[in-house]
Design a protein around this motif. Structure first.
Motif, PDB file in Angstrom:
ATOM      1  N   ALA A 231     -18.240 -12.992  -5.551  1.00 11.79           N
ATOM      2  CA  ALA A 231     -16.868 -12.550  -5.832  1.00 11.79           C
ATOM      3  C   ALA A 231     -16.041 -12.396  -4.548  1.00 11.79           C
ATOM      4  O   ALA A 231     -16.576 -12.302  -3.449  1.00 11.79           O
ATOM      5  CB  ALA A 231     -16.906 -11.219  -6.581  1.00 11.79           C
TER       6      ALA A 231
ATOM      7  N   LEU B 138     -14.919 -13.544 -10.877  1.00  8.82           N
ATOM      8  CA  LEU B 138     -14.195 -12.610 -10.021  1.00  8.82           C
ATOM      9  C   LEU B 138     -13.842 -13.222  -8.665  1.00  8.82           C
ATOM     10  O   LEU B 138     -13.945 -12.585  -7.625  1.00  8.82           O
ATOM     11  CB  LEU B 138     -15.019 -11.324  -9.844  1.00  8.82           C
TER      12      LEU B 138
ATOM     13  N   ILE C 213     -13.431  -3.630  -9.610  1.00 15.30           N
ATOM     14  CA  ILE C 213     -13.047  -4.938 -10.140  1.00 15.30           C
ATOM     15  C   ILE C 213     -13.780  -5.302 -11.426  1.00 15.30           C
ATOM     16  O   ILE C 213     -13.606  -6.384 -11.946  1.00 15.30           O
ATOM     17  CB  ILE C 213     -13.299  -6.052  -9.096  1.00 15.30           C
TER      18      ILE C 213
ATOM     19  N   HIS D 184     -29.506 -10.886  -9.044  1.00 15.49           N
ATOM     20  CA  HIS D 184     -28.120 -10.674  -8.612  1.00 15.49           C
ATOM     21  C   HIS D 184     -28.066 -10.319  -7.117  1.00 15.49           C
ATOM     22  O   HIS D 184     -27.331  -9.432  -6.692  1.00 15.49           O
ATOM     23  CB  HIS D 184     -27.517  -9.540  -9.443  1.00 15.49           C
TER      24      HIS D 184
ATOM     25  N   ARG E 234     -28.438  -6.717  -6.062  1.00 17.78           N
ATOM     26  CA  ARG E 234     -27.293  -5.813  -6.206  1.00 17.78           C
ATOM     27  C   ARG E 234     -27.314  -5.040  -7.516  1.00 17.78           C
ATOM     28  O   ARG E 234     -26.427  -4.240  -7.789  1.00 17.78           O
ATOM     29  CB  ARG E 234     -25.981  -6.617  -6.129  1.00 17.78           C
TER      30      ARG E 234
HETATM   31  C1  PYR Z   1     -21.011  -8.295  -7.588  1.00 15.85           C
HETATM   32  O1  PYR Z   1     -20.332  -7.567  -6.841  1.00 15.85           O
HETATM   33  O2  PYR Z   1     -22.238  -8.408  -7.470  1.00 15.85           O
HETATM   34  C2  PYR Z   1     -20.367  -9.035  -8.623  1.00 15.85           C
HETATM   35  O3  PYR Z   1     -20.996  -9.812  -9.266  1.00 15.85           O
HETATM   36  C3  PYR Z   1     -18.952  -8.816  -8.887  1.00 15.85           C
END
Ligand code: PYR
Length: 498
Positions: free
Chosen positions: A186, A215, A307, A358, A361
């Motif tokens: 993003a 995003l 966001i 991810h 995260r």
């Molecule tokens: C992140 O910050 O990991 C997103 O996918 C928005």
């Protein structure tokens, strides 16, 4: 044509009871939108009566304001003759960054992807680095994503005439010059004024597939418009609580020629990334000030939370038939971690999955994609021979070397996704940085494929790697230069200084 609005008139609306702002030369009345702004009202009020373009641009696609604000709140264009040009004084931090940019290593001195990351860390504004680099909780999974590759060792074959090696492949039926696609990340403009377009342009030039993030800082259409004929793009999807918005987004993407839909399924809520959250506590004067005088806005929200409030946590397997009914694009679930869910995705008739956490995260201490790959491929073999032309498995997270890519493919992945490393490559060097990152992958692929004894991607097989230590999380892992030097330990709560 409606009359132009003078900047003096705009300046009269500089409070919460009447708040106008200028974005890209247009005046908007955002008074009623203040309580709804995902980033909180305080940040908008800072620009009440003023031009907010500079603050708006990095974290919103250009059309965000026009799409979200009712037409009657679009007040018209600002009269350019009335705008008093303010010569902006550079802050000490901006001067420091400009000096660092001037002194950064030349692109020829970049020899691996870690180099890009180290340079990005030095030149990025603190907030951008915190958002990009942060991972959830104790940041164990983000480290494990790299460590896991270091627990896999090669079993190379020799004497195979490797004078010509070819690492091109197909991903979801689309030609790709690399067995690597650009995964969605993003807010590209936090890192570089051209944001995601750096990736699009480099990818178009070199036949690499880009996954467009929901995003992104650039709008979806800007990104598609920057492609060259024949360039392939996928799209990543965060599913909106308002399914009509999602339907329109998906169908628009398909109409614009996007060739694959990657639905993110590991983020019903974004993880707590503490580096990012702590940034939010500090305003320009360095004083802790947190969204005071606002109800309903949590104090612990960083950029990520700001966001992402639109994401629907109710998303479930029941929604899959609906996605299949609204698009003919192949659908891939991004963020699968178990054989159970992999088999469900297969049985729902989807085109594939991304084994991903991810980038560390989301759920901390989630296992790495590469570790999960072994069990997932074993489970999918119960549905038929592997590779299976009906279903592809991708892996992302922690990939920084061609040797990582080859390990994943040898163990059954079709291709891998790389997110942060490509993003870091454009922070200091723009499009040229991304092209250099592709070149580094090519150079490393050539060398590694020769040394492993694989002339093509198809010749990579499980026998070429020893992954017997993959589940051993407690053992010693080799030193990791990237994390030992570039990443810092997490900070703990700070006492106030006098
Ligand atoms: C992140 O910050 O990991 C997103 O996918 C928005």
């Amino acid at each position: 044509m409606s009359a132009l609005i003078s900047s003096q008139t705009v300046a009269e609306h500089a409070s919460a009871s009447s708040c106008w702002i200028i974005v890209h030369g247009k005046v908007y009345d955002v008074t009623e939108f203040l309580p709804e702004h995902p980033g909180g009202s305080r940040i908008i009020l800072k620009y009440a009566g003023k031009d907010a373009t500079e603050a708006y641009d990095p974290i919103h696609p250009p059309d965000a304001i026009t799409t979200h604000l009712p037409k009657e709140k679009h007040l018209g264009a600002v009269d350019p003759g009335t705008v008093i040009k303010v010569v902006k004084e550079l802050t000490a931090e901006e001067i420091r960054r400009q000096e660092l940019m001037a002194a950064r290593p030349s692109i020829d001195e970049i020899v691996n992807l870690h180099d890009f990351e180290a340079v990005a860390k030095a030149i990025l504004p603190a907030k951008a680095w915190a958002y990009y680099s942060s991972a959830s909780d104790d940041e164990i999974t983000i480290r494990e994503n790299r460590a896991a590759y270091q627990r896999i060792w090669f079993r190379p074959r020799v004497l195979r005439d490797v004078s010509v090696v070819d690492w091109s492949t197909t991903i979801l039926g689309q030609r790709s010059s690399l067995p690597v696609y650009i995964s969605a990340t993003a807010l590209g403009k936090l890192g570089h004024p051209d944001g995601e377009l750096n990736l699009t342009r480099a990818a178009g030039k070199h036949g690499v597939i880009q996954m467009i993030p929901t995003l992104a800082s650039c709008s979806f259409d800007e990104i598609v418009d920057a492609t060259v004929p024949g360039q392939t793009q996928f799209v990543q999807l965060y599913v909106n609580r308002d399914r009509e918005i999602t339907r329109k987004y998906v169908q628009h993407a398909e109409k614009r020629g996007v060739k694959g839909l990657f639905i993110t399924v590991d983020a019903p809520q974004l993880g707590r990334r503490e580096k990012d959250m702590r940034m939010k506590f500090v305003d320009e004067s360095g004083v802790a000030k947190v969204q005071e005088n606002q109800s309903g806005v949590k104090k612990d929200e960083g950029v990520a939370r700001a966001i992402s409030s639109f994401i629907d946590p109710s998303l479930s397997w029941k929604d899959i038939p609906w996605f299949k009914s609204i698009t003919n694009m192949p659908i891939v679930l991004k963020g699968v971690a178990t054989p159970e869910d992999a088999l469900m995705a297969y049985d729902y008739g989807l085109a594939g999955i991304v084994l991903s956490n991810h980038g560390g995260r989301q759920l901390d201490t989630a296992r790495s994609g590469i570790e999960n790959l072994i069990e997932v491929v074993a489970a999918l073999k119960t549905r038929g021979p592997w590779p299976n032309p009906k279903f592809e498995v991708f892996v992302d997270g922690g990939i920084r070397r061609a040797s990582d890519v080859l390990k994943a493919i040898a163990l059954g992945a079709s291709a891998v996704g790389v997110g942060r490393a490509f993003m870091y490559s454009f922070c200091a060097y723009g499009q040229e940085g991304v092209e250099k990152a592709f070149q580094i992958f090519r150079d490393e692929l050539e060398m590694n494929m020769r040394l492993i004894g694989a002339r093509t991607i198809d010749e990579l097989s499980p026998e070429m790697v020893d992954a017997s230590a993959i589940h051993s999380h407690a053992g010693l892992t080799p030193a990791d230069n990237l994390y030992n030097t570039t990443y810092q330990p997490l900070a703990l709560a700070q006492f106030k200084t006098k």
